[in-house]
Structures are given as structure tokens and as C-alpha cells.
Scaffold this motif. Structure first.
Motif, PDB file in Angstrom:
ATOM      1  N   MET A 201       0.838  -1.173   0.000  1.00 29.11           N
ATOM      2  CA  MET A 201       0.000   0.000   0.000  1.00 29.11           C
ATOM      3  C   MET A 201       0.889   1.244   0.000  1.00 29.11           C
ATOM      4  N   GLN A 202       0.553   2.204  -0.874  1.00 28.89           N
ATOM      5  CA  GLN A 202       1.340   3.427  -0.959  1.00 28.89           C
ATOM      6  C   GLN A 202       0.986   4.369   0.185  1.00 28.89           C
ATOM      7  N   PRO A 203       1.979   5.061   0.721  1.00 28.75           N
ATOM      8  CA  PRO A 203       1.682   6.021   1.783  1.00 28.75           C
ATOM      9  C   PRO A 203       0.971   7.247   1.205  1.00 28.75           C
ATOM     10  N   TYR A 204       0.119   7.829   2.030  1.00 26.69           N
ATOM     11  CA  TYR A 204      -0.626   9.024   1.616  1.00 26.69           C
ATOM     12  C   TYR A 204       0.324  10.214   1.532  1.00 26.69           C
ATOM     13  N   LYS A 205       0.237  10.934   0.433  1.00 27.27           N
ATOM     14  CA  LYS A 205       1.054  12.130   0.262  1.00 27.27           C
ATOM     15  C   LYS A 205       0.136  13.254  -0.201  1.00 27.27           C
ATOM     16  N   TYR A 206       0.161  14.363   0.531  1.00 26.17           N
ATOM     17  CA  TYR A 206      -0.691  15.500   0.195  1.00 26.17           C
ATOM     18  C   TYR A 206      -0.261  16.109  -1.130  1.00 26.17           C
ATOM     19  N   LYS A 207      -1.239  16.339  -2.023  1.00 30.26           N
ATOM     20  CA  LYS A 207      -0.988  17.013  -3.290  1.00 30.26           C
ATOM     21  C   LYS A 207      -1.697  18.357  -3.243  1.00 30.26           C
ATOM     22  N   PRO A 208      -0.958  19.447  -3.332  1.00 26.08           N
ATOM     23  CA  PRO A 208      -1.609  20.760  -3.289  1.00 26.08           C
ATOM     24  C   PRO A 208      -2.474  20.972  -4.524  1.00 26.08           C
ATOM     25  N   PRO A 209      -3.483  21.847  -4.432  1.00 28.46           N
ATOM     26  CA  PRO A 209      -4.335  22.085  -5.598  1.00 28.46           C
ATOM     27  C   PRO A 209      -3.538  22.648  -6.770  1.00 28.46           C
ATOM     28  N   ARG A 210      -4.046  22.411  -7.976  1.00 30.37           N
ATOM     29  CA  ARG A 210      -3.339  22.847  -9.177  1.00 30.37           C
ATOM     30  C   ARG A 210      -3.351  24.360  -9.321  1.00 30.37           C
ATOM     31  N   ILE A 211      -4.308  25.015  -8.745  1.00 30.71           N
ATOM     32  CA  ILE A 211      -4.389  26.476  -8.800  1.00 30.71           C
ATOM     33  C   ILE A 211      -4.754  26.975  -7.413  1.00 30.71           C
ATOM     34  N   ASN A 212      -4.247  28.144  -7.075  1.00 29.67           N
ATOM     35  CA  ASN A 212      -4.638  28.768  -5.811  1.00 29.67           C
ATOM     36  C   ASN A 212      -4.980  30.228  -6.077  1.00 29.67           C
ATOM     37  N   ALA A 213      -5.485  30.894  -5.076  1.00 29.56           N
ATOM     38  CA  ALA A 213      -5.955  32.266  -5.258  1.00 29.56           C
ATOM     39  C   ALA A 213      -4.828  33.230  -5.611  1.00 29.56           C
ATOM     40  N   GLY A 214      -3.586  32.907  -5.283  1.00 24.69           N
ATOM     41  CA  GLY A 214      -2.467  33.785  -5.612  1.00 24.69           C
ATOM     42  C   GLY A 214      -2.156  33.855  -7.102  1.00 24.69           C
ATOM     43  N   GLU A 215      -2.692  32.924  -7.878  1.00 21.14           N
ATOM     44  CA  GLU A 215      -2.460  32.917  -9.317  1.00 21.14           C
ATOM     45  C   GLU A 215      -3.493  33.729 -10.081  1.00 21.14           C
ATOM     46  N   LEU A 216      -4.518  34.219  -9.416  1.00 18.13           N
ATOM     47  CA  LEU A 216      -5.553  35.030 -10.062  1.00 18.13           C
ATOM     48  C   LEU A 216      -5.056  36.469 -10.117  1.00 18.13           C
ATOM     49  N   ARG A 217      -4.358  36.823 -11.197  1.00 12.34           N
ATOM     50  CA  ARG A 217      -3.671  38.116 -11.274  1.00 12.34           C
ATOM     51  C   ARG A 217      -4.188  39.036 -12.374  1.00 12.34           C
ATOM     52  N   THR A 218      -5.131  38.595 -13.165  1.00 10.61           N
ATOM     53  CA  THR A 218      -5.614  39.382 -14.292  1.00 10.61           C
ATOM     54  C   THR A 218      -7.077  39.739 -14.069  1.00 10.61           C
ATOM     55  N   ARG A 219      -7.391  41.014 -14.236  1.00 12.65           N
ATOM     56  CA  ARG A 219      -8.770  41.457 -14.039  1.00 12.65           C
ATOM     57  C   ARG A 219      -9.577  41.185 -15.304  1.00 12.65           C
ATOM     58  N   VAL A 220     -10.766  40.587 -15.131  1.00 13.06           N
ATOM     59  CA  VAL A 220     -11.662  40.316 -16.252  1.00 13.06           C
ATOM     60  C   VAL A 220     -13.054  40.846 -15.912  1.00 13.06           C
ATOM     61  N   THR A 221     -13.797  41.185 -16.966  1.00 17.62           N
ATOM     62  CA  THR A 221     -15.156  41.683 -16.822  1.00 17.62           C
ATOM     63  C   THR A 221     -16.066  40.883 -17.737  1.00 17.62           C
ATOM     64  N   PHE A 222     -17.191  40.417 -17.209  1.00 14.92           N
ATOM     65  CA  PHE A 222     -18.195  39.708 -17.992  1.00 14.92           C
ATOM     66  C   PHE A 222     -19.291  40.697 -18.364  1.00 14.92           C
ATOM     67  N   PHE A 223     -19.618  40.744 -19.663  1.00 16.17           N
ATOM     68  CA  PHE A 223     -20.607  41.676 -20.195  1.00 16.17           C
ATOM     69  C   PHE A 223     -21.781  40.919 -20.788  1.00 16.17           C
ATOM     70  N   GLU A 224     -22.867  41.662 -20.941  1.00 14.72           N
ATOM     71  CA  GLU A 224     -23.995  41.201 -21.738  1.00 14.72           C
ATOM     72  C   GLU A 224     -24.149  42.191 -22.878  1.00 14.72           C
ATOM     73  N   TYR A 225     -24.249  41.708 -24.099  1.00 14.51           N
ATOM     74  CA  TYR A 225     -24.374  42.558 -25.278  1.00 14.51           C
ATOM     75  C   TYR A 225     -25.748  42.377 -25.893  1.00 14.51           C
ATOM     76  N   GLY A 226     -26.195  43.403 -26.615  1.00 13.52           N
ATOM     77  CA  GLY A 226     -27.467  43.350 -27.319  1.00 13.52           C
ATOM     78  C   GLY A 226     -27.349  44.069 -28.645  1.00 13.52           C
ATOM     79  N   PRO A 227     -28.372  43.960 -29.494  1.00 13.18           N
ATOM     80  CA  PRO A 227     -28.293  44.593 -30.813  1.00 13.18           C
ATOM     81  C   PRO A 227     -28.332  46.114 -30.717  1.00 13.18           C
ATOM     82  N   ASN A 228     -27.688  46.756 -31.690  1.00  8.48           N
ATOM     83  CA  ASN A 228     -27.721  48.215 -31.770  1.00  8.48           C
ATOM     84  C   ASN A 228     -29.129  48.686 -32.100  1.00  8.48           C
ATOM     85  N   GLU A 229     -29.477  49.855 -31.605  1.00  9.97           N
ATOM     86  CA  GLU A 229     -30.747  50.461 -31.980  1.00  9.97           C
ATOM     87  C   GLU A 229     -30.576  51.108 -33.346  1.00  9.97           C
ATOM     88  N   GLY A 230     -31.603  51.085 -34.129  1.00  9.40           N
ATOM     89  CA  GLY A 230     -31.535  51.714 -35.433  1.00  9.40           C
ATOM     90  C   GLY A 230     -31.275  50.717 -36.539  1.00  9.40           C
TER      91      GLY A 230
END
Length: 122
Positions: free
Chosen positions: A1-30
Motif C-alpha cells: 500500500m502506498q503512503p498518503y502524500k498531500y498534493k496541493p491544488p493545481r491552482i490557488n488564489a495567488g495565481e488570479l492576477r488578471t482582471r476580467v469583466t463579464f458583459f452582456e451585449y445586445g443589438p444596436n438600436e436603429g
């Protein structure tokens, strides 16, 4: 049996370094075609990745290989991206581009994050 070894998550909050914005778009008037921004839906910090090998098949099926994988923190029900939403990435490299959400899913390895596959809008 293999011993348990902790694996850290692949991503953490310190890697979130770019600001993004989610928009909703609609058709132009006219009589002129096109779209305009209707409202800002959500702003957050994200990790931006180019297309990974596992996302290449999704990119091929969408007809574009310029997809990005955007990882954001899960807002716990207050917002979930759909394919009707657009994304603006606030960095010099991506500022002039607008991305459409192609596919969004919770990160199975770490439930605190959502992965969004998005493609550039031509």
C-alpha cells in the motif's frame, strides 16, 4: 500500500492576477447592424491560460484555436457564465479583443473555481 502524500491544488488564489469583466451585449438600436454593451454582469480576478491539449478538441469543434481557458473563483451562485456572455480581459495583450464564453464548468479538482473556455469574437 502506498503512503498518503498531500498534493496541493493545481491552482490557488495567488495565481488570479488578471482582471476580467463579464458583459452582456445586445443589438444596436436603429438600422445599422452590430452589437453594443448592455450591462456589466460580473468583475473578478482570473488566471488566463492559452489552449491546453485537453481543450484543443473543444476549440476545434467551435472552429477556433484562439480559445483561452479562464479560471475564476466560484461566486457561489451569484453568477455563472453562459454562452450569451462576453469577456473583456484587462491586459495590454488582450485589451483590444472581445471573447465569447464557449463553455463553462466547475473545476472538478477544486470546487472553489470555475473554468471558462472562451473564443475570440471576430
Amino acid at each position: 500500500m502506498q503512503p498518503y502524500k498531500y498534493k496541493p491544488p493545481r491552482i490557488n488564489a495567488g495565481e488570479l492576477r488578471t482582471r476580467v469583466t463579464f458583459f452582456e451585449y445586445g443589438p444596436n438600436e436603429g438600422p445599422f447592424p452590430g452589437e453594443k454593451e448592455i450591462k456589466i454582469l460580473f468583475e473578478t480576478w482570473a488566471k488566463i491560460d492559452e489552449v491546453w491539449m485537453k481543450d484543443i478538441e473543444i476549440a476545434k469543434s467551435n472552429g477556433t484555436l484562439s480559445d483561452l481557458t479562464i479560471t475564476i473563483r466560484d461566486p457561489k451562485g451569484s453568477f455563472f457564465p453562459t454562452n450569451a456572455h462576453y469577456i473583456q480581459i484587462h491586459t495590454q495583450e488582450y485589451e483590444h479583443l472581445r471573447y465569447n464564453v464557449k463553455h463553462a464548468l466547475p473545476d472538478i479538482q477544486n470546487r472553489d473555481f470555475i473554468k471558462v473556455v472562451s473564443g475570440v469574437v471576430s
